[in-house]
Every structure is written in structure tokens, then in C-alpha cells.
Design a protein around this motif. Structure first.
Motif, PDB file in Angstrom:
ATOM      1  N   ARG A 354       0.843  -1.200   0.000  1.00  0.00           N
ATOM      2  CA  ARG A 354       0.000   0.000   0.000  1.00  0.00           C
ATOM      3  C   ARG A 354       0.878   1.249   0.000  1.00  0.00           C
ATOM      4  O   ARG A 354       1.834   1.357   0.769  1.00  0.00           O
ATOM      5  CB  ARG A 354      -0.912   0.004   1.224  1.00  0.00           C
ATOM      6  N   ARG A 356       0.598   5.151   0.808  1.00  0.00           N
ATOM      7  CA  ARG A 356      -0.312   6.003   1.563  1.00  0.00           C
ATOM      8  C   ARG A 356       0.267   7.409   1.693  1.00  0.00           C
ATOM      9  O   ARG A 356       1.483   7.589   1.841  1.00  0.00           O
ATOM     10  CB  ARG A 356      -0.502   5.404   2.969  1.00  0.00           C
ATOM     11  N   ASP A 364     -14.309  11.098  -5.532  1.00  0.00           N
ATOM     12  CA  ASP A 364     -15.258   9.988  -5.406  1.00  0.00           C
ATOM     13  C   ASP A 364     -15.308   9.127  -6.669  1.00  0.00           C
ATOM     14  O   ASP A 364     -15.468   7.902  -6.576  1.00  0.00           O
ATOM     15  CB  ASP A 364     -16.662  10.525  -5.098  1.00  0.00           C
ATOM     16  N   LEU A 367     -12.669   6.478  -6.590  1.00  0.00           N
ATOM     17  CA  LEU A 367     -12.963   5.409  -5.633  1.00  0.00           C
ATOM     18  C   LEU A 367     -14.035   4.466  -6.144  1.00  0.00           C
ATOM     19  O   LEU A 367     -14.018   3.270  -5.839  1.00  0.00           O
ATOM     20  CB  LEU A 367     -13.392   6.019  -4.290  1.00  0.00           C
ATOM     21  N   THR A 368     -14.981   4.987  -6.913  1.00  0.00           N
ATOM     22  CA  THR A 368     -16.089   4.136  -7.375  1.00  0.00           C
ATOM     23  C   THR A 368     -15.821   3.505  -8.734  1.00  0.00           C
ATOM     24  O   THR A 368     -16.118   2.326  -8.941  1.00  0.00           O
ATOM     25  CB  THR A 368     -17.384   4.958  -7.452  1.00  0.00           C
ATOM     26  N   ALA A 402      -6.224  -1.172  -6.257  1.00  0.00           N
ATOM     27  CA  ALA A 402      -7.438  -0.763  -5.547  1.00  0.00           C
ATOM     28  C   ALA A 402      -7.182   0.595  -4.905  1.00  0.00           C
ATOM     29  O   ALA A 402      -6.076   0.882  -4.441  1.00  0.00           O
ATOM     30  CB  ALA A 402      -7.828  -1.784  -4.486  1.00  0.00           C
ATOM     31  N   GLY A 404      -8.534   3.718  -2.175  1.00  0.00           N
ATOM     32  CA  GLY A 404      -9.333   3.958  -0.979  1.00  0.00           C
ATOM     33  C   GLY A 404      -8.833   5.181  -0.246  1.00  0.00           C
ATOM     34  O   GLY A 404      -7.872   5.851  -0.643  1.00  0.00           O
ATOM     35  N   GLY A 405      -9.524   5.490   0.878  1.00  0.00           N
ATOM     36  CA  GLY A 405      -9.104   6.590   1.725  1.00  0.00           C
ATOM     37  C   GLY A 405      -8.016   6.148   2.673  1.00  0.00           C
ATOM     38  O   GLY A 405      -7.846   4.960   2.958  1.00  0.00           O
ATOM     39  N   GLU A 408      -8.912   3.789   5.514  1.00  0.00           N
ATOM     40  CA  GLU A 408      -9.685   2.593   5.221  1.00  0.00           C
ATOM     41  C   GLU A 408      -8.819   1.367   4.984  1.00  0.00           C
ATOM     42  O   GLU A 408      -9.277   0.254   5.131  1.00  0.00           O
ATOM     43  CB  GLU A 408     -10.542   2.817   3.968  1.00  0.00           C
ATOM     44  N   ALA A 409      -7.573   1.548   4.588  1.00  0.00           N
ATOM     45  CA  ALA A 409      -6.822   0.419   4.080  1.00  0.00           C
ATOM     46  C   ALA A 409      -6.311  -0.510   5.174  1.00  0.00           C
ATOM     47  O   ALA A 409      -6.232  -1.696   4.986  1.00  0.00           O
ATOM     48  CB  ALA A 409      -5.645   0.912   3.250  1.00  0.00           C
ATOM     49  N   ALA A 424      -4.930   9.488   0.956  1.00  0.00           N
ATOM     50  CA  ALA A 424      -5.322   8.480  -0.008  1.00  0.00           C
ATOM     51  C   ALA A 424      -4.408   7.267   0.145  1.00  0.00           C
ATOM     52  O   ALA A 424      -3.284   7.375   0.610  1.00  0.00           O
ATOM     53  CB  ALA A 424      -5.235   9.038  -1.429  1.00  0.00           C
ATOM     54  N   THR A 427      -3.697   0.350  -3.108  1.00  0.00           N
ATOM     55  CA  THR A 427      -3.283  -0.999  -2.723  1.00  0.00           C
ATOM     56  C   THR A 427      -2.927  -1.805  -3.973  1.00  0.00           C
ATOM     57  O   THR A 427      -3.745  -1.924  -4.891  1.00  0.00           O
ATOM     58  CB  THR A 427      -4.402  -1.710  -1.953  1.00  0.00           C
TER      59      THR A 427
END
Length: 434
Positions: A354, A356, A364, A367-368, A402, A404-405, A408-409, A424, A427
Motif C-alpha cells: 500500500r 499512503r 469519489d 474510488l467508485t 485498488a 481507498g481513503g 480505510e486500508a 489516499a 493498494t
């Protein structure tokens, strides 16, 4: 179809359901027939016992003697049979799995009875049960064979449509899938053309597979056109950019000239990214070796811009192309430097790596939907090709990306009390070395 075990295929399930259903119907029908036949056999045994007793009673009434098959007295009679004989003027019978009885009370009050063994009925039942079982198994086998043959035509068309769709979903299989579709239907179908499978069936499966193949063909053509546009535009822009770069070198050191140099630098990076993406689209799958994930992280951190900390939570070994993965990690670190904020860390957790940061995080739509070509991200703008290139390189070496925030990871970590943006995290998931 590759990736689907035989026991999970629709063809096997259809044949299995048909076999089980046929076996159940044949067994139930056979059981009903056997029940009727067994009842008839028992009735025949009762009638035979009654006929024998009737003849023996006539002899007894005339000569006061009985045949060896007739018993005098109530000894050995089934419970209640003698009482029924006394209460009725005619012969009464009783039957179970072992024997059949007939009893009657003579005119002098003597109880006469006949006993016949039920072994013939039992043997007949056992033989009938074996016949029913064999017949049910034969029906099930025939039904499964018929189901396997009939469903083959249906599932073959579904498998073909699924294989083409799966090939189209794999970047390396775009050209192969499109070639197969073009071989079956000359070019893309017209909007008013009937939906047809290569064999021309017009049943529900034929219409479904036709829709799938038409849709896949259109999507693959659009992807191919987009790839061609990226490559062609990059090559066409290189020559005027080279001339423009030479012309800019002649400008003075004014603010306007510096702004032109900055914009030109962005254009050069964009063209370089487009060329890199075009090469990745045309590249084959990469060779893979077993590499420790910690080595990948430390190599990327050592060659990246700025200070990058490596944190090893769980060591792991993966199968990948080392240069491709390191280039992806370097690109992700550079992206974090440009669009995020320090501290930037690379975390190793088994087969996952990851990257970070503590910046504003991804929009958004990233992420989606993931990264898209020529779709800028972050407040600093950009072409959006960097993440797309990273994703394509990982696909070539069997990995995935992947987004994510920052909070979250990592599982089990509580960041709710921290102030400021959570940043952010990207991954990288690689294939474990088995």
C-alpha cells in the motif's frame, strides 16, 4: 469453458436435475405399482387360504376328519383371529409378512384354521423392488444422457458468448475476441439487423447470446478505437512538440516565456504518457519470478522522489515481474507527491503493498469507477494517464490496483481522533508465490 469446473457447469446441472427428477418419478411410480401388486398378492394368498379351509371344513363336516393342511383348535392362531371366527359365520383371514391365516367355526363349535407361509409374497416383493430400482437407474441414466445432449447445444452458445466476453474483459484478449466476432459476423452489426448467433438460432438463448456478442463487439471496437487514437495522437504530436521545444529555447527569461516552458513541459509529459500507454496496450503478458514484497517496496522507496518510509507488517513472497511492479510503485509514489501530502509511506502486508499519503485523497469517481484515460484528478489537474498506465502494467504481471481513503486500508487501526485529512491509499495486490 476455462475456469469453470465440470460439476458447476449448466450442462452438468441440467443433466443432473433431469436424472434426479426422472429417478424420483420412476421410483415413485414403481413404488405405487409395487404397492398395488403386493396388495393383490396378499389378497390372492387370503383367497387361497380361504379356499383350502373351505374344502377342509366340508370334509370335516362330513367325515369328522381333516386334511393335513387344516388345523383343529385355537392353538397358535394370531391374536384376535379366533374371536373373529366365533363372531362371524363365514371364513375370516389374517395376513402379515411371515404367514397368512384363514379361520372358521364349524357347526359343532370347533375352530378350524389354515396357515400358509407368506414367503412367496415376500420374494415377489423383493424381486419387484430390485426390478424397480434397476429400471429407475436406467431411466435416470437415459434422462441424464438426453439432458446432456440437449443442453449441449444451449450451453455451447452460452459458453462461446461468455468466453468472448471474458476475453474482451482482459486487455490482452481484446484483439482475439474481436477477431472471433468478426469471423462470425462481417464487421459490426447494423442497428436494424436481426440479432443472430453464428448458427442462426432464434430461441431465447440465441437472442441472448446475440445481444451479448453484439454488445461485446461494439465495446471492443470502441476500446480498439480509443487505443488507436492514443497511439496515433502521441506519434503525431511528437514532431511539432520537438520543433516547439527548440523554438521555446530561443525565448528570454520573462514570466511569459517561463509560463510557455511550463505548459510545454506538461504537453511533453502528456505525450510521453500517451506513448507509454500505447506501448502497454500492445505489450504481452510479462514473465514472472518469485520476489519478496519487502524488496519491491524498498527498491521503489529508494528511487522515488522525496523521503518515503517503508513499513513491513507481514512479510510475503509474490510471483511478478519485478521491474514492472517497481515502476508501478514509483509511479504511485510520484502521484502521491504531486497530488497528496507527506508523510508518504509504503506498507507491506503479505501479498499487498500500500502507498499512503496524507493529502486530500482521491475524488469519489476514482474510488467508485477507478482511473480513466484523460480524466484529471486532484486539484493540480493532470491527464489521468499515470494511474491508467500503472493499472495496465499490473494487469500484465497478474496484479490488481485498488483505491481507498487513508483511514480505510489498514484493518484494526483507529484514526478517528486524528485531525486533518486522512489522505489516499493505493493498494497493489499481487499473485502469491505458491
Amino acid at each position: 469453458m476455462k475456469g469453470i469446473p465440470w460439476y458447476a457447469s449448466l450442462r452438468f446441472r441440467f443433466a443432473a436435475v433431469l436424472a434426479v427428477t426422472s429417478f424420483a418419478i420412476a421410483a415413485l411410480l414403481g413404488a405405487w405399482i409395487a404397492h398395488v401388486a403386493l396388495g393383490d398378492a396378499r389378497d390372492q394368498m387370503r383367497e387361497q387360504a380361504a379356499a383350502t379351509l373351505r374344502a377342509g371344513t366340508a370334509t370335516y363336516e362330513t367325515t369328522r376328519t381333516v386334511a393335513p393342511t387344516v388345523q383343529i383348535g385355537e392353538k397358535g392362531l394370531p391374536s384376535g383371529l379366533a374371536q373373529r371366527a366365533r363372531e362371524h359365520d363365514d371364513i375370516v383371514t389374517s395376513a402379515d409378512e411371515r404367514e397368512t391365516w384363514a379361520a372358521v367355526q364349524a357347526q359343532d363349535g370347533t375352530t378350524l384354521s389354515v396357515r400358509l407361509p407368506s414367503a412367496p409374497v415376500v420374494e415377489r416383493w423383493e424381486e419387484l423392488a430390485r426390478t424397480i430400482l434397476a429400471l429407475s437407474l436406467a431411466v435416470a441414466a437415459a434422462a441424464s444422457g438426453i439432458g446432456w445432449f440437449v443442453s449441449g447445444g444451449l450451453t455451447r452458445r452460452l459458453r462461446r458468448a461468455a468466453e468472448i466476453t471474458l476475453e474482451g474483459g482482459d486487455v490482452q484478449g481484446h484483439d482475439a475476441a474481436l477477431a472471433r466476432l468478426r469471423a462470425d459476423a462481417d464487421g459490426a452489426p447494423r442497428r436494424d439487423a436481426p440479432r443472430r448467433t453464428p448458427s442462426g438460432e432464434q430461441d431465447e438463448v440465441g437472442v441472448l447470446t446475440g445481444v451479448i456478442e453484439d454488445t461485446t463487439r461494439r465495446l471492443l471496437l470502441k476500446i480498439q478505437q480509443e487505443r488507436a487514437l492514443t497511439a496515433d495522437a502521441a506519434h503525431e504530436l511528437r514532431t511539432p512538440l520537438t520543433a516547439l521545444t527548440s523554438a521555446v529555447e530561443l525565448l528570454d527569461d520573462s514570466a511569459e516565456a517561463e509560463r510557455v516552458r511550463t505548459l510545454l513541459g506538461r504537453m511533453r509529459r502528456l505525450v510521453d504518457d500517451m506513448l507509454s500507454l500505447a506501448r502497454e496496450d500492445a505489450a504481452d503478458q510479462a514473465d514472472r519470478d518469485v520476489v519478496p514484497t519487502e524488496d519491491l517496496a524498498r527498491e521503489a522507496a529508494g528511487s522515488g522522489p522525496g523521503e518515503v518510509e517503508v513499513q513491513v507488517e507481514t512479510p510475503g513472497r509474490v510471483r511478478c515481474d519485478e521491474q514492472l511492479v517497481v515502476s508501478v510503485l514509483e509511479s504511485l509514489v510520484l502521484n502521491a507527491v504531486r497530488h497528496g501530502a507527506p508523510p508518504i509511506t509504503i506498507e507491506v502486508d503479505g501479498e499487498e503493498i500500500r502507498v499512503r499519503d496524507r493529502g486530500p485523497g482521491f475524488p469519489d469517481e476514482i474510488l467508485t469507477d477507478g482511473p480513466r484515460r484523460f480524466h484529471s484528478i486532484g486539484p493540480t489537474g493532470g491527464s489521468g494517464l499515470g494511474l491508467v498506465i500503472a493499472q495496465r502494467r499490473l494487469e500484465r504481471t497478474g496484479g490488481t490496483l485498488a483505491f481507498g481513503g487513508g483511514g480505510e486500508a489498514r484493518s484494526g487501526e483507529d484514526r478517528s481522533g486524528e485531525d486533518g485529512p486522512q489522505g489516499a491509499v493505493v493498494t497493489v495486490r499481487l499473485e502469491p508465490a505458491s
